[in-house]
Design an enzyme around this catalytic site. Structure first.
Site, PDB file in Angstrom:
ATOM      1  N   ARG A  37       4.119  10.590  -5.445  1.00 12.23           N
ATOM      2  CA  ARG A  37       5.466  11.175  -5.440  1.00 12.23           C
ATOM      3  C   ARG A  37       6.270  10.647  -6.610  1.00 12.23           C
ATOM      4  O   ARG A  37       6.147  11.124  -7.731  1.00 12.23           O
ATOM      5  CB  ARG A  37       6.169  10.908  -4.104  1.00 12.23           C
ATOM      6  CG  ARG A  37       5.744  11.838  -2.989  1.00 12.23           C
ATOM      7  CD  ARG A  37       6.606  11.667  -1.746  1.00 12.23           C
ATOM      8  NE  ARG A  37       6.654  10.282  -1.296  1.00 12.23           N
ATOM      9  CZ  ARG A  37       5.751   9.743  -0.467  1.00 12.23           C
ATOM     10  NH1 ARG A  37       4.786  10.484   0.020  1.00 12.23           N
ATOM     11  NH2 ARG A  37       5.848   8.491  -0.108  1.00 12.23           N
ATOM     12  N   HIS A  57       0.838  -1.209   0.000  1.00 16.10           N
ATOM     13  CA  HIS A  57       0.000   0.000   0.000  1.00 16.10           C
ATOM     14  C   HIS A  57       0.872   1.258   0.000  1.00 16.10           C
ATOM     15  O   HIS A  57       0.679   2.163  -0.817  1.00 16.10           O
ATOM     16  CB  HIS A  57      -0.925  -0.006   1.211  1.00 16.10           C
ATOM     17  CG  HIS A  57      -1.681   1.271   1.402  1.00 16.10           C
ATOM     18  ND1 HIS A  57      -2.670   1.672   0.529  1.00 16.10           N
ATOM     19  CD2 HIS A  57      -1.578   2.267   2.334  1.00 16.10           C
ATOM     20  CE1 HIS A  57      -3.161   2.843   0.935  1.00 16.10           C
ATOM     21  NE2 HIS A  57      -2.511   3.225   2.019  1.00 16.10           N
ATOM     22  N   GLN A  69      -8.062  15.030   1.633  1.00 19.25           N
ATOM     23  CA  GLN A  69      -6.771  14.581   2.176  1.00 19.25           C
ATOM     24  C   GLN A  69      -5.585  15.224   1.435  1.00 19.25           C
ATOM     25  O   GLN A  69      -4.642  15.701   2.057  1.00 19.25           O
ATOM     26  CB  GLN A  69      -6.689  13.051   2.064  1.00 19.25           C
ATOM     27  CG  GLN A  69      -5.474  12.427   2.728  1.00 19.25           C
ATOM     28  CD  GLN A  69      -5.489  10.895   2.649  1.00 19.25           C
ATOM     29  OE1 GLN A  69      -6.453  10.299   2.173  1.00 19.25           O
ATOM     30  NE2 GLN A  69      -4.439  10.267   3.118  1.00 19.25           N
TER      31      GLN A  69
END
Ligand code: MN
Length: 423
Positions: A150, A141, A248
């Site tokens: 990223r 994950h 988020q």
């Protein structure tokens, strides 16, 4: 190993071969119905056994246990009696339910009070959760998320293989399986805008997780070693850590998740004891580089728990969207607890420590929609022909979990919730 785990045991109560709740399981829960406000119970087959009624009728008289602990609005006081007592209770229930034992079986007049169909009772949140921590301990994950947001070459942050990363979550919005909630609203910043906007989350996601419930408190300043950690872990549950990805993404730097996660979480109502899970210990991922001494552990400390996620559209069929396994966890529960307390942070009975999203190495094993649809770029097609990038209004999500070894199946039941439209 506990006598109650003997796989040859059979109950006089019918247990279907695919039931999560054979006599070897006996998970603890808390139920209500039109006669009972809240009593402790265990699951067996399609039934529950009312533990307060058993105590009242003298079946636990050989165990030193205040019977009032079995009729509180949580199991915290019962669990706080300690494993010496709670394991004796599990062993005694096992005895009473064995097909060779007539003590309860022949007391037919007690059955209406003691033995109830699961479909006739409502399961409650089993513990009062004072504090809830969520880890981030699945390497697949963390690698997937790092790759997406990223850099695939540096998907894991430099600390990830040294620290079981976690954050302190919100306990007040944890609900027992079977609830529904409205799509949360909040701030997000669309990619094509300089300014944030306010509105219903557009990227509402699930997180396939498990959690463990603390069964023994510590005092402020004390630490729990990996060796002693199991003494403090009462048992495990299934957990859906609902997440609003758009909220988020905008809010999480630098302090981590906040409103993207605290609007609702769903927990399965049955706490499967660590003792019942003991036969399913297995090896975890090899930890390389070597961890610091306080995180070292011996033996096989992972668990082979099959995990499944189902999406059910309004009035539609169950669609299995993910098949994962707890054994893919990089950090064990023992390491998580040792890390959590190494600075002297105290823990309390009923605290919940969640695993973090549990993904496996294969794309069908990813534990969130974000990964399953790769940020919405590969939508899932359901049986009814509709597509999902994230969770739609009126979708129901069900997490299931079970250990299987030959004919022995130790399961968790369901962790189920429905997403309603924003209001
Ligand atoms: Mn999570």
């Amino acid at each position: 190993m506990s006598k109650a785990n003997n796989r040859l045991l059979k109950s006089w109560i019918e247990v279907k071969p695919d039931s999560d709740f054979p006599i070897q399981n006996l998970p603890f829960g808390l139920y209500t119905d039109n006669k009972v406000e809240h009593h402790a119970c265990v699951a067996i087959g399609d039934h529950i056994i009312d533990l307060y009624e058993l105590a009242y009728d003298g079946f636990f008289d050989a165990i030193e246990m205040p019977h009032d602990t079995l009729k509180q609005n949580s199991l915290n006081e019962f669990i706080a009696l300690g494993k010496t007592i709670t394991n004796k209770v599990r062993e005694r229930i096992s005895e009473l339910l064995q097909d060779t034992n007539n003590e309860l079986k022949d007391h037919k007049e007690l059955h209406p009070l003691v033995l109830k169909k699961q479909s006739d009772v409502k399961m409650l949140l089993p513990v009062h959760i004072g504090d809830y921590t969520d880890f981030y301990s699945s390497i697949d994950h963390a690698t997937n998320i790092g790759t997406m947001i990223r850099d695939p070459k540096n998907a894991l942050m430099p600390n990830w293989k040294h620290i079981p990363v976690g954050y302190h979550g919100r306990a007040s919005s944890i609900c027992a399986s079977g609830h529904s909630f409205h799509r949360p609203k909040g701030q997000s910043k669309p990619a094509d805008s300089d300014q944030p906007v306010f509105g219903p989350s557009k990227l509402l996601d699930i997180e396939l997780e498990t959690g463990f419930i603390i069964g023994k408190a510590t005092k402020l300043g004390e630490s729990v070693s990996t060796e002693k950690a199991d003494d403090h872990i009462f048992g495990m549950v299934l957990f859906n850590d609902w997440s609003a990805r758009d909220i988020q993404t905008w809010e999480y730097v630098p302090l981590g998740p906040f409103l993207a996660k605290n609007f609702a979480s769903t927990m399965s109502p049955w706490i499967v004891t660590l003792e019942a899970l003991e036969p399913f210990r297995t090896k975890g991922y090899e930890q390389e580089p070597k961890v610091l001494p306080y995180l070292e552990y011996k033996g096989e400390r992972n668990l082979d728990i099959n995990l499944e996620v189902y999406l059910v559209p309004e009035n539609g069929d169950e669609n299995k969207i993910c098949t994962s396994n707890y054994k893919y966890m990089y950090w064990t529960m023992e390491q998580q607890l040792a890390h959590h307390t190494v600075n002297g942070c105290n823990i309390n009975v009923g605290d919940l420590m969640a695993s973090g999203t549990i993904s496996g190495p294969k794309p069908s094993e990813y534990g969130s929609m974000m990964e399953l649809t790769w940020r919405g770029t590969k939508p899932i097609t359901l049986k009814d022909g509709t597509e999902r990038k994230f969770v739609n209004d009126n979708d129901t999500i069900i997490i299931k979990g079970f250990c299987q070894s030959g004919a022995l199946r130790i399961g968790f039941g369901e962790c189920k919730a429905k997403l309603l439209p924003a209001i």
